[in-house]
Design a protein around this motif. Structure first.
Motif, PDB file in Angstrom:
ATOM      1  N   ILE B  50       0.846  -1.203   0.000  1.00 23.91           N
ATOM      2  CA  ILE B  50       0.000   0.000   0.000  1.00 23.91           C
ATOM      3  C   ILE B  50       0.876   1.245   0.000  1.00 23.91           C
ATOM      4  CG2 ILE B  50      -1.667   1.334   1.329  1.00 23.91           C
ATOM      5  CD1 ILE B  50      -2.821  -1.305   2.323  1.00 23.91           C
ATOM      6  N   ALA B  51       1.895   1.181   0.829  1.00 27.91           N
ATOM      7  CA  ALA B  51       2.799   2.324   0.897  1.00 27.91           C
ATOM      8  C   ALA B  51       3.461   2.584  -0.452  1.00 27.91           C
ATOM      9  CB  ALA B  51       3.851   2.075   1.975  1.00 27.91           C
ATOM     10  N   LEU B  52       3.787   1.487  -1.156  1.00 25.79           N
ATOM     11  CA  LEU B  52       4.454   1.622  -2.437  1.00 25.79           C
ATOM     12  C   LEU B  52       3.611   2.383  -3.460  1.00 25.79           C
ATOM     13  CD1 LEU B  52       6.253  -1.790  -2.993  1.00 25.79           C
ATOM     14  CD2 LEU B  52       7.274   0.455  -2.757  1.00 25.79           C
ATOM     15  N   PHE B  58      -1.564   2.988   7.421  1.00 25.51           N
ATOM     16  CA  PHE B  58      -2.373   3.037   8.641  1.00 25.51           C
ATOM     17  C   PHE B  58      -3.764   3.554   8.339  1.00 25.51           C
ATOM     18  CE2 PHE B  58       0.819   1.599  11.362  1.00 25.51           C
ATOM     19  CZ  PHE B  58       2.023   2.171  10.979  1.00 25.51           C
ATOM     20  N   GLU B  59      -3.803   4.581   7.483  1.00 25.15           N
ATOM     21  CA  GLU B  59      -5.097   5.121   7.060  1.00 25.15           C
ATOM     22  C   GLU B  59      -5.919   4.039   6.376  1.00 25.15           C
ATOM     23  OE1 GLU B  59      -4.260   9.352   5.490  1.00 25.15           O
ATOM     24  OE2 GLU B  59      -5.781   8.474   4.146  1.00 25.15           O
ATOM     25  N   ALA B  60      -5.258   3.358   5.481  1.00 24.87           N
ATOM     26  CA  ALA B  60      -5.952   2.322   4.717  1.00 24.87           C
ATOM     27  C   ALA B  60      -6.490   1.237   5.641  1.00 24.87           C
ATOM     28  CB  ALA B  60      -5.009   1.714   3.676  1.00 24.87           C
ATOM     29  N   TYR B  61      -5.645   0.752   6.548  1.00 23.09           N
ATOM     30  CA  TYR B  61      -6.072  -0.324   7.432  1.00 23.09           C
ATOM     31  C   TYR B  61      -7.139   0.114   8.413  1.00 23.09           C
ATOM     32  CZ  TYR B  61      -2.583  -3.649   5.774  1.00 23.09           C
ATOM     33  OH  TYR B  61      -1.866  -4.511   5.015  1.00 23.09           O
ATOM     34  N   TRP B  62      -7.042   1.358   8.831  1.00 26.66           N
ATOM     35  CA  TRP B  62      -8.064   1.864   9.732  1.00 26.66           C
ATOM     36  C   TRP B  62      -9.421   1.877   9.019  1.00 26.66           C
ATOM     37  CZ3 TRP B  62      -9.513   1.836  14.278  1.00 26.66           C
ATOM     38  CH2 TRP B  62     -10.405   2.776  14.823  1.00 26.66           C
ATOM     39  N   ALA B  63      -9.390   2.324   7.777  1.00 30.10           N
ATOM     40  CA  ALA B  63     -10.624   2.309   6.989  1.00 30.10           C
ATOM     41  C   ALA B  63     -11.130   0.881   6.823  1.00 30.10           C
ATOM     42  CB  ALA B  63     -10.381   2.944   5.618  1.00 30.10           C
ATOM     43  N   MET B 336     -12.434   0.830   2.445  1.00 31.93           N
ATOM     44  CA  MET B 336     -11.029   1.167   2.269  1.00 31.93           C
ATOM     45  C   MET B 336     -10.820   1.787   0.889  1.00 31.93           C
ATOM     46  SD  MET B 336      -7.669  -1.265   2.675  1.00 31.93           S
ATOM     47  CE  MET B 336      -7.861  -2.120   1.137  1.00 31.93           C
ATOM     48  N   GLN B 337     -11.525   1.267  -0.086  1.00 30.19           N
ATOM     49  CA  GLN B 337     -11.435   1.791  -1.442  1.00 30.19           C
ATOM     50  C   GLN B 337     -11.979   3.205  -1.478  1.00 30.19           C
ATOM     51  OE1 GLN B 337     -11.436  -0.427  -4.585  1.00 30.19           O
ATOM     52  NE2 GLN B 337     -12.008   1.144  -6.040  1.00 30.19           N
ATOM     53  N   GLN B 338     -13.135   3.374  -0.832  1.00 30.86           N
ATOM     54  CA  GLN B 338     -13.804   4.666  -0.833  1.00 30.86           C
ATOM     55  C   GLN B 338     -12.949   5.728  -0.162  1.00 30.86           C
ATOM     56  OE1 GLN B 338     -17.814   3.496   0.653  1.00 30.86           O
ATOM     57  NE2 GLN B 338     -18.241   5.665   0.388  1.00 30.86           N
ATOM     58  N   GLU B 339     -12.494   5.405   1.046  1.00 26.69           N
ATOM     59  CA  GLU B 339     -11.837   6.441   1.834  1.00 26.69           C
ATOM     60  C   GLU B 339     -10.363   6.603   1.528  1.00 26.69           C
ATOM     61  OE1 GLU B 339     -12.486   6.296   5.927  1.00 26.69           O
ATOM     62  OE2 GLU B 339     -14.674   6.371   5.781  1.00 26.69           O
ATOM     63  N   ALA B 340      -9.662   5.491   1.363  1.00 25.65           N
ATOM     64  CA  ALA B 340      -8.218   5.610   1.197  1.00 25.65           C
ATOM     65  C   ALA B 340      -7.783   5.428  -0.251  1.00 25.65           C
ATOM     66  CB  ALA B 340      -7.504   4.588   2.081  1.00 25.65           C
TER      67      ALA B 340
END
Lengths: 419, 387, 521
Positions: B50-52, B58-63, B336-340
């Motif tokens: 994800i970082a790549l 963290f944002e992605a996983y939180w979402a 996760m798709q929507q938010e991050a």
């Protein structure tokens, strides 16, 4: 008469009778044409489908009778059986033409289409061959191809926006290497960690689906590149100048032509070189090979990775030769059909290639029949039926309608070197 | 002695180790360590990926987490999405015990689902008491799945055809055939002509499974059916004589013949039963979630089932939490798709990685220093492929 | 004893092992073993099954790495990483279980790993390899057809291929692991001739065996291994079978099993004009007829591969019958399934214990009910009764002296002898009137062999009928009341045990008697 030949005789007899008594009387009686080139001025010849059906039906009945009378191993019976099997092809063509409003069809380009469509199947079968002959079951051919197709096209899109011959060549190379990497993963799982080889193959497939889906939605779509320039058509020197067929059969794309070389090379290396001998030994009796100083582990790695390179080429065919784009799950079970071709070919290069071409033909025939709008009475045969044809043929083949096949003896069993 | 800091650390370590071992012993958690650590490792690698692509992991996983369990509706949705996976995972797990690879859950649940949908639209169903209507639909699902699973079983028993290939082929054949049946307007086979979208007619109202939580998608009675199926599968495999036959055929078919077992019969029955689990999932989705059959609903349900079964180390009980985890992740992925702005496929990659690590548990064991403990089913994941 | 033994002991050592120790998890296979092979001698390594002889030689051949100790070849210390290193040093090994690829030709098998090539090492040169093989086989009197498919060859021919394989690589130290296990008594003599010829040509030979008769016939020197250690040396000029046996086992060994004369009753098992085919469709059992009566042991002697496996499988319902009849306890069981036959009261101890007789991944408990799991008290309705099975297992393990830490361990972790005892326990604890037992003591230690023999005799004394199929002539001679010799699927002769002699039986096993030279290979 053994049970097997009783079943065989019944099968052939039943089909023969069905053709003669059931199909023959119901044909349209119209004369149809087989052509050998595109119009205008195409050479062709007319025929009555009823004649074809009659001959094939009679052939099947003859085979049934001979199977019942002669001993199992009589070579006459075997050749006739093979002839009967092959005769299904003209039979299908004749019947489809009869059921179609069209009056002719070009068989030369049907042949060419079959060969071209069989490219990934042939390559996939070679992939499986290298892996399984060394003793590693390879269910992951599909994943290897798919990941190569996805990664390759991603590279093409990122580097050149899916344009440019230089980038195309480089991307194909990248696809090939990706195939090898996926194969390396399979090898490590199966050899180093002794994971159940079928589970390992399934894992590779799942991983490929996830990775390529990710690349497509995140990278390719992100770049806005959905389609690009694929490899170019070209004609083989001399051969493509042959009248009538030259233009159709000897004109094509690079990976397609390369496939022939791959099959020949596979045969040669596997049966005529020391390394090939050792690969086969590793798959039949690795312990025997070990006692003679052969490094079975290393041979298996090498062999599986070689197969992966070939799978990578197949992946490149999907995303950079037939067209330059990448769709989710683009390979559409080609890897599994290739595996079936391998089994059909009894784990030999020529047999597997022949099987793959057979399946490619099923696919080509399927789309040809769709074009011909074949219908029985008022009922138009739906496209889904033709799409499922290769899969049905695969099951019939795998169910041993053409005899049981014996895999390499040590296949599937992890090899633990003596210590 | 107690004033020596190194020694103190050592004693704490040892004491901690003893506590850990005691906890693991008591709750019989040892076999779960591997999947847990595999998940941890996969999530880490997923984070790197994800970082790549330029997103904060963290944002992605939180979402993702919020999408999974964030509120009541989300939680219910996660549960609802997980339910069908139980059936397709059981399909693989049950057959696996006999050394058979049933990759055909996809096709089996389609056939089960479409058969249930058809039964549910029979004219007289609407007049029958609700209970019977539901039972009939479920039965149809079971039989459809059993039929589609039985075919490769028969092929394997009678011709030796490897079920991996035949089940994969049958998946595609089922998909094409059913797609035609649902799409076809001329002639109309199963299509609901009143609908613009290709699907079957809605089933009678009294044939629907009662809803428990009206979320989207809803949690319905199918949850209990499938949990019950897991329990039944475990019971059959562990406690019955048929289960013993299944295990014997899977471990050593020659010894099974010696023992007087009918190996062919076992293979066919196992494949049929395993197919019926998938068929149950199909019927449950039709009778509970949708109310009609639409092929598109079921894509990837079968294939994911394979991964879940392997993640649960083919233990029918463990399949329930594994399916829950899986379904929840897929449910949360959309948030996760929507938010991050991270593709849902990342979740798929994580899932594949988890599978990889569970299968090659040596990797996980090395990284996390876990000892080898063989659980009842674990050994089938190794080496060659049984029957 | 061979000639010139004294002359040979003065030769120089070609192979010296000092203090070799090799351990595996839980067992010390070789414990500080020292061993010397002199040039041009035949040195027999004697020991019972499981003593550690094969392990030691696998160390010599580079397949195992020793934990400690040194190996010297012609005075030079060596360390072998793999068998390639050993081969390079002139060591060749013929394993007990042949290491051949059955789908390859003889040439491919011999070449593997040391391929003859042309074109700069890239292409196989099969013609030159073939030529070389012919040269080697002529030089050493080992007749092989380079183009034959190994899987089609007889056992004796395959053994010759293994020897050619070693000699092709210029081996001058040859290790032969139980080479006579698969030969008829006549072929064994022929084999000794080949071995002596090799020695005359300058080779040095280590001959691993557990057969006392052969040791005395061919050895120049004898080393006895027991429980992983060297138990002692013996001089073939002085030693006797008894002295060697005692050295092998560590106590006085009783050779003849004590048994009272048989008092046979009615016919319990019968085959009539039985014809059975093997997997390839070839006739394995050809018009065979015999009877076994209650209270007697009928021994079927014969070298492996003459139809024994197919006969036993046909009689126990595991293989279809082409024609003929099988009768058990008065019932026609010709087309019956294994379950029906077993439930009539027929026990079966199969030849291949890990393939047919046991499920190695299952516990001892499960294996003990492998063919009774569906009966009370082990199952009620269709639910298995754990308690009853556990009780049953504990009882049997004690009664049959199965050495194990517990009844829930995987049966695959037990030694061969204990595994076989589990099978014996299972079958003999059932209510059986007929016992079909094949190769019961193959690969077992002396203690287990004695135990199992006692059990078989006990069954017979209680009135059971026993069909004993064995390739070990000694076993047949000591246990059987009546003997039949199986040759190419037919009975070459039937005798009362009292009338049979070893020579007579050996001759029949090798030639089939009336079946004369025309039908010989």
């Amino acid at each position: 008469m053994s049970r097997g030949s009783r079943r065989s005789a019944a099968l052939f007899g039943g089909v023969g009778v069905l053709l003669l008594a059931g199909l023959l009387p119901n044909l349209s009686g119209e004369r149809k044409t087989i052509s050998f080139d595109r119009p205008p001025d195409e050479p062709n010849f007319g025929f009555d489908p009823a004649v074809v059906v009659g001959i094939v039906g009679a052939l099947f009945v003859v085979v049934a009778v001979l199977t019942a009378l002669l001993p199992r191993s009589a070579s006459l019976v075997r050749w006739l059986r093979l002839a009967a099997g092959v005769s299904v092809i003209p039979l299908l063509l004749a019947v489809s033409l009869d059921l179609s409003p069209s009056s002719s069809t070009n068989v030369v380009n049907l042949l060419n289409e079959s060969l071209v469509l069989s490219t990934p199947l042939v390559l996939g079968a070679m992939t499986g061959l290298w892996s399984e002959r060394s003793g590693i079951i390879n269910i992951g051919i599909e994943g290897m191809m798919l990941s190569a197709a996805g990664v390759g096209f991603t590279a093409y899109a990122v580097l050149g926006g899916a344009q440019g011959t230089g980038w195309l060549v480089l991307s194909i190379l990248i696809a090939v290497i990706m195939g090898a990497l996926a194969a390396l993963l399979l090898a490590v799982l199966a050899i180093r960690f002794s994971v159940n080889q079928i589970v390992a193959g399934v894992a590779i497939n799942l991983f490929a689906l996830g990775l390529t889906g990710f690349l497509r939605s995140q990278v390719i779509v992100g770049r806005g590149v959905s389609i690009g320039t694929p490899t170019a058509d070209f004609g083989l020197p001399i051969l493509s100048s042959i009248p009538v067929v030259g233009d159709q059969l000897f004109r094509g794309k690079p990976i397609y032509f390369l496939t022939y070389a791959v099959v020949v090379a596979t045969w040669f290396v596997m049966y005529r070189t020391p390394w090939g001998l050792r690969v086969r030994a590793a798959g039949e009796n690795p312990h025997a090979a070990e006692t003679l100083g052969v490094d079975v582990i290393r041979i298996r790695y090498q062999s599986v990775i070689l197969g992966g390179l070939i799978a990578g080429l197949a992946g490149a065919w999907f995303s950079m030769e037939t067209q330059a784009r990448f769709e989710d799950n683009m390979t559409n079970a080609a890897g599994f059909i290739a595996l079936a071709a391998l089994i059909f070919g009894k784990w030999t290069p020529w047999g597997a290639a022949a099987g793959a071409v057979l399946f490619g033909f099923a696919r080509a025939l399927g789309s040809r029949l769709q074009i011909l709008n074949v219908s029985i009475g008022d009922f138009e045969i739906p496209s889904e039926f033709f799409q499922s044809l290769p899969f049905i043929v695969t099951i019939v083949v795998v169910a041993g309608a053409l005899g049981r096949a014996v895999p390499p003896a040590a296949e599937g069993r992890p090899f633990h070197p003596s210590k | 002695m107690t004033s020596d800091p190194d020694n103190l650390n050592q004693r704490i370590d040892r004491a901690g180790g003893r506590v850990r071992a005691a906890v693991l012993e008591t709750f019989r958690l040892q076999p779960l360590l591997i999947p847990f650590y595999a998940l941890v490792l996969a999530v880490l690698i997923g984070g790197v990926l994800i970082a790549l692509v330029g997103v904060n992991p963290f944002e992605a996983y939180w979402a993702l987490l919020r999408g999974m369990f964030g509120n009541g509706d989300r939680l219910a949705g996660s549960i609802a999405r997980s339910v069908p996976f139980i059936g397709s995972a059981l399909a693989l797990a049950f057959a696996f015990r006999a050394g058979l690879f049933n990759i055909g859950a996809e096709g089996q649940l389609l056939v089960g689902g479409v058969l249930a949908a058809w039964v549910g639209t029979w004219a007289w169903i609407a007049d029958v008491p609700g209970f019977f209507a539901v039972v009939l639909m479920v039965l149809a699902g079971l039989m459809g799945g059993a039929f589609w699973g039985g075919i490769p079983g028969v092929l394997r028993a009678k011709t030796g055809a490897h079920e991996v290939i035949s089940t994969i082929m049958l998946n595609s054949i089922a998909l094409f055939f059913i797609r035609w049946m649902v799409n076809s307007r001329n002639p109309v086979v199963l299509r609901d002509v009143a609908s613009t979208v290709p699907r079957t007619e809605p089933v009678a109202d009294n044939a629907l499974l009662p809803k428990i939580v009206d979320s989207s998608p809803p949690v319905h009675f199918g949850l209990f059916l499938l949990i019950g199926a897991s329990v039944l599968a475990a019971f059959i495999l562990n406690r019955t004589i048929f289960g013993f036959e299944v295990a014997t055929v899977g471990a050593n078919a020659d010894a099974a013949t010696y023992a007087g077992m009918n190996v062919n019969r076992v293979i066919i029955v196992v494949m049929a039963v395993s197919g019926s689990f998938a068929g149950l999932s199909g019927a449950s989705e039709v009778a509970g979630t949708a109310g009609f059959f639409q092929p598109g609903f079921f894509l990837a349900m079968g294939f994911d089932g394979i991964a879940i079964a392997l993640l649960a180390r083919v233990n029918p009980y463990a399949i329930i939490p594994a399916a829950l985890l899986w379904g929840s992740m897929l449910n949360g992925a959309s948030l996760m798709q929507q938010e991050a702005d991270v593709s849902v496929d990342v979740v798929r990659i994580i899932q594949a990685l988890v599978l990889l690590f569970v299968a090659a548990d040596a990797i996980v064991r090395y990284v996390f220093r876990v000892k080898v403990v063989e659980d009842t089913y674990g050994s089938v994941l190794r080496g060659s492929s049984g029957a | 004893m061979s000639d010139g033994a004294e002359a040979r002991t003065a030769r120089s050592p070609v192979l010296e092992l000092s203090g070799i120790t090799k351990t595996f998890p839980g067992v010390i296979a070789n414990d500080d073993i020292s061993f010397t092979l002199n040039e041009g001698e035949i040195h027999c390594l004697l020991g019972e099954n499981g003593a550690g002889k094969s392990t030691l030689m696998n160390v010599v051949f580079g397949l195992y790495q020793p934990n400690s100790g040194t190996i010297r070849v012609r005075g030079q210390e060596v360390s072998f990483e793999s068998s390639a290193d050993a081969i390079a040093r002139g060591i060749g090994m013929v394993h007990q279980h042949f290491q051949l690829v059955s789908v390859f030709t003889v040439t491919e098998n011999v070449m593997l790993g040391d391929e003859v090539t042309k074109g700069g090492g890239l292409v196989l040169d099969t013609d030159r390899a073939r030529q070389r093989i012919r040269e080697v086989s002529q030089l050493y009197g080992l007749n092989v057809d380079p183009d034959a498919r190994v899987g089609d060859l007889s056992v004796g021919e395959q053994q010759r291929v293994e020897l050619v394989k070693a000699l092709f690589r210029d081996a001058d130290i040859l290790v032969l692991d139980e080479p006579t296990a698969v030969l008829t008594p006549g072929e064994v003599d022929e084999f000794f001739g080949v071995v002596r010829n090799l020695v005359d040509q300058g080779k040095s030979i280590v001959f691993i065996t557990h057969k006392l008769r052969e040791v005395l016939a061919v050895a120049d020197r004898i080393t006895v291994i027991r429980n992983g250690k060297v138990a002692g040396d013996a001089d073939p000029g002085v030693a006797t079978q008894q002295s060697l046996a005692n050295l092998m086992v560590g106590r006085d060994v009783v050779f003849q099993v004590e048994k009272s004369p048989a008092s046979p009753g009615g016919v319990a098992a019968k085959v009539e004009h039985l014809r059975v085919d093997d997997e390839r469709g070839l006739r394995a059992v050809d018009d065979l007829s015999f009877e076994v009566r209650a209270g007697e042991i009928f021994g079927v002697a014969g070298v492996q591969g003459n139809g024994q496996r197919e006969l036993v499988e046909a009689m126990t319902g595991m293989r279809p019958i082409v024609s003929g009849r099988v009768e058990m306890l008065g019932q026609d069981v010709t087309s019956a399934r294994p379950r029906r036959i077993a439930e009539l009261g027929v026990g079966h101890i199969p030849e291949d214990r890990s393939r047919h007789g046991l499920v190695t991944e299952f516990s001892i408990t499960d294996n003990l009910v492998l063919n009774r799991y569906h009966h009370a008290p082990f199952a009620r309705r269709f639910i298995r009764q754990r308690g009853a099975m556990a009780e049953h297992a504990l009882e049997l393990v004690q009664q049959f002296d199965v050495r194990t830490p517990g009844v829930d361990v995987e049966v695959g972790t037990l030694s061969g002898g204990n595994q076989q005892k589990v099978i014996v326990a299972r079958e003999l604890s059932r209510n059986i009137r007929v016992l079909v037992v094949a190769q019961p003591t193959r690969g077992l230690d002396v203690g287990s062999i004695e135990f199992i023999h006692q059990q078989i005799i006990a069954l017979r004394d209680e009135g059971g009928a026993v069909l004993l199929v064995s390739a070990e002539l000694d076993e047949i001679l000591s246990l059987a009341d009546r003997i039949g010799v199986l040759f190419r699927g037919r009975l070459a002769g039937t005798f009362d045990a009292a009338d049979a002699t070893r020579e007579q039986l050996g001759y029949l096993m090798a030639t089939g008697g009336e079946l004369t030279a025309e039908q010989a290979p």
